[in-house]
Design an enzyme around this catalytic site. Structure first.
Site: not given
Length: 566
Positions: A46, A78, A119-121, A191, A466
Site C-alpha cells: 500500500c 491490515d 493503507c487503511d489507518k 487494496c 474489513s
C-alpha cells in the site's frame, strides 16, 4: 512565518547550525518550512511507493518557493496482520500516526504540511493530525493497486481471503489457492476495491482535504508523479492564502464525505474514522447522522466487495469527479471549499463520463434504493452498531447465537464445518478495549463466504469488519463486551433478531438477570503495560469513534443525537 520562531534571529544560530548539517542553506531557511509527513514502509504494497511520490511533492514545494522537509511515521498493514494477534495494532496505529505527525510538526514549527497516506489507518490518521494542527495543509493518497489476475479474470486481496475458506471447504485445491496468492497483488498500491483505503480516499476528497481527482490516479500510473508535484505547489498556495483545515472540514463537508461513502457502498470503518476526524475538528457528528444520510442516498457505484469493479475502473469511468456531479445534481451534497481553491461544485462541473461505462449508474436507476450503511439499536446494542447493507439484499435475520470469545475460535469453527446455515456467529471481547484495538474480522467473514455460507449466516461482533467484507454483518456493537455491554451475556442458542427496516437488533433472552447473577468482571488481556495497555485504558466507545483523546469536541448528548437522526 511560524517557522521563524525556530530559525530566525541570533539566538537561533544553534538551530540553524543543526539544519545546515542536513544540507540546508541560509537561502533555504529564509523560505517557509513545509513538512512532508510520509507513511512510507517496506511492509506491504500500500505505502511501498510513497518515497517516490514524496520526492515529487518536494519538487513542487521547491518550485513554489518553499523548503520541504520529509519525515516518516509508522504503518500497520491490515492485509498482512489480518486474522492474527498483530491485527490488534491496526486501529491503535491510527492514534499513534496522528500523534506522531502532530508532534513532529509542532516540534519543528513547520509552516505547512503535505501528508502522504495509503493503507487503511494512515488516511484518517493523517487527516486527524491535519485537523489538530490547523496549518495550511492537504493529504495525498498514494493510490490503488491494479487488479491481479487469476485464471483469466481480475482479482483482489478480497478473493484471496475468500479462497482460504473455499480451500478449507474443499471447493478449491491447495494449488489453486497458491495460484490465487501469486497473482492477486501485482505491485504497489492499496487494496483495489471500495475497501477502507479507497473509501477513505473518496471521503477525503469530499471533505475537501485532497485535491479532486488526485486520489483517483492508481499508485503506479505514471500520471501520479505530476499529481504529487502539483500537491507540492498547491500547499504553497494554501500557505500564501492562509487557508486552513478549520475553513474546509465543516459539518457540511463531513456530511458530504458520508454521502460519498454510502453512495459507493464503502467500508463501515468510515463511521469510526469520520467520527474521529469530526472530533479532532470540534464539529458535532454522531452515528445517527450516518443512518440519516444513508437512508436517503442510494448506492450508485458497482464496486467490490459487493460489486464488480475496482477503483482503477472507477477512475476510468469518470472518477470521484463524476461521483461528485451525480451527488450534486441529485441534491445529496452541499457546496464547500476545497484545497484546490475551487469549490466542490466547481470541481464537479468538470466531470467527464466515459461513454458506455458501467461503474457508476445514476440516482434515477440506482443499484440499491438506500446507502451501504445502517445504524441499529436494541437490547443487544443500546449505544448502536453498524450494519453493512451493500453486497446483499437482506433486511432481516433471525437465528440462534453461536458465541465465541475470540476470533480464532470462530475461525476454527467455520473451517471445521461447525457453523451451519441459519446461525448467528457472535464474536465478542474484540472491541476497542477488549481486543484491545478492535481488530477486523476479515479472516472469519472471508472463511464464511468461502464456505458458501454468506447468504445463510450472519455475524455480529463488537470488533470491526474489513472494507473487503460483504454479507449480513453487524459490527461496532456498543457497549462492547469488555465494558459490560449486553453482548457479554449472550449464550449459545439465544435467539437473535436483526431487522434493518426497524433499525433494531435484539436478543430474546433475559440478559439483565444474567448480568445480575453472573458477578461479571472484565476479562483480563495479556497486555499489562505498553501501547496496548495504554490504548485500552484511554479509548472511547466505538459509537464515539474509538478515540483516545478526552480533550477533543464534547460528545453529543442523547437529545442532540435524537435531533440529528430526525
Amino acid at each position: 512565518m511560524y517557522s521563524d520562531g525556530i530559525k530566525k534571529g541570533p539566538h537561533r544560530a544553534p538551530a540553524r547550525a543543526m539544519f545546515k548539517a542536513t544540507g540546508l542553506t541560509d537561502a533555504d531557511l529564509e523560505k517557509p518550512l513545509v513538512a512532508i509527513a510520509n507513511t512510507w514502509t517496506e511492509v506491504g504494497p500500500c505505502n511501498f511507493h510513497l518515497r517516490e511520490l514524496a520526492e515529487k511533492v518536494k519538487e513542487g514545494v521547491r518550485k513554489a518557493g518553499g523548503t520541504p522537509l520529509e519525515f516518516n511515521t509508522i504503518v500497520v498493514s491490515d492485509g498482512i496482520s489480518m486474522g492474527t494477534e498483530a491485527m490488534k495494532a491496526s486501529l491503535v496505529s491510527r492514534e499513534v500516526i496522528a500523534d506522531s505527525i502532530e508532534l513532529c510538526v509542532r516540534g519543528h514549527m513547520f509552516d505547512a504540511v503535505v501528508a502522504l497516506s495509503a493503507c487503511d489507518k494512515t488516511i484518517p490518521a493523517t487527516l486527524m493530525a491535519l485537523a489538530r494542527l490547523d496549518l495550511p495543509s492537504l493529504m495525498l493518497y498514494g493510490g490503488s493497486i491494479m487488479p491481479g489476475q487469476y485464471e483469466g479474470h481480475d482479482v483482489t486481496i478480497q478473493d484471496v481471503f475468500e479462497a482460504v475458506g473455499a480451500c478449507a471447504a474443499g471447493r478449491m485445491t491447495a494449488e489453486q489457492l497458491k495460484q490465487m496468492e501469486n497473482g492477486a497483488c501485482p505491485g504497489a498500491g492499496a487494496c483495489g476495491g471500495q475497501f477502507t483505503a479507497n473509501t477513505m480516499s473518496t471521503a477525503a476528497t469530499f471533505l475537501g482535504m485532497s485535491p479532486m481527482s488526485a486520489n483517483d490516479v492508481p499508485a503506479k500510473d505514471p500520471r501520479k508523479f505530476a499529481v504529487a508535484e502539483r500537491c507540492g505547489t498547491l500547499v504553497m498556495e494554501l500557505l500564501e492564502k492562509n487557508v486552513r483545515p478549520s475553513q474546509i472540514i465543516t459539518r457540511g463537508a463531513l456530511e458530504n464525505a458520508i454521502a460519498s461513502v454510502v453512495a459507493t457502498g464503502g467500508s463501515t470503518n468510515a463511521v469510526l474514522h469520520l467520527l474521529a476526524i469530526a472530533r479532532e475538528m470540534g464539529v458535532q457528528l454522531c452515528i445517527d447522522d450516518f443512518d440519516r444520510i444513508s437512508a436517503k442516498t442510494p448506492i450508485i457505484a458497482d464496486l467490490k466487495p459487493g460489486g464488480r469493479f475496482t477503483a482503477p475502473d472507477m477512475e476510468t469511468a469518470g472518477g470521484q469527479r463524476l461521483l461528485a456531479k451525480r451527488l450534486r445534481d441529485a441534491g445529496h451534497i452541499v457546496d464547500g471549499p476545497t484545497v484546490t481553491g475551487r469549490s466542490l461544485f466547481e470541481e464537479a462541473e468538470e466531470a467527464a463520463e466515459t461513454p458506455g461505462q458501467q461503474v457508476l449508474t445514476t440516482f434515477e436507476k440506482p443499484l440499491k434504493p438506500m446507502g451501504g450503511i445502517g445504524i441499529l439499536r436494541g437490547s443487544l446494542a443500546p449505544e448502536g452498531c453498524v450494519v453493512k447493507l451493500s453486497g446483499h439484499n437482506r433486511t432481516k435475520f433471525v437465528g440462534p447465537a453461536r458465541v465465541f470469545d475470540t476470533e480464532d475460535a470462530a475461525f476454527a469453527a467455520v473451517q471445521s464445518g461447525g457453523i451451519k446455515s441459519g446461525d448467528v456467529v457472535v464474536i465478542r471481547y474484540v472491541g476497542p478495549k477488549g481486543g484491545p484495538g478492535m481488530p477486523e474480522m476479515l479472516g472469519v467473514t472471508g472463511a464464511i463466504v468461502g464456505a458458501g455460507l454468506s447468504d445463510s449466516v450472519s455475524l455480529i461482533t463488537d470488533g470491526r469488519f474489513s472494507g473487503a467484507t460483504y454479507g449480513f454483518m453487524v459490527g461496532h456493537v456498543s457497549p462492547e463486551a469488555a465494558a459490560g455491554g449486553p453482548i457479554a451475556f449472550i449464550e449459545d442458542g439465544d435467539r437473535i433478531e436483526i431487522d434493518v427496516e426497524k433499525r433494531s437488533i435484539d436478543v430474546h433472552a433475559d440478559l439483565t438477570s444474567r448480568q445480575a447473577e453472573s458477578n461479571w468482571q472484565p476479562k483480563e488481556h495479556a497486555y499489562k503495560s505498553g501501547v496496548f495497555a495504554k490504548y485500552a485504558h484511554l479509548v472511547s466507545s466505538a459509537s464515539e469513534g474509538a478515540v483516545t483523546s478526552s480533550f477533543s469536541a464534547p460528545k453529543p448528548t442523547k437529545s442532540e443525537k435524537v435531533g440529528a437522526a430526525k
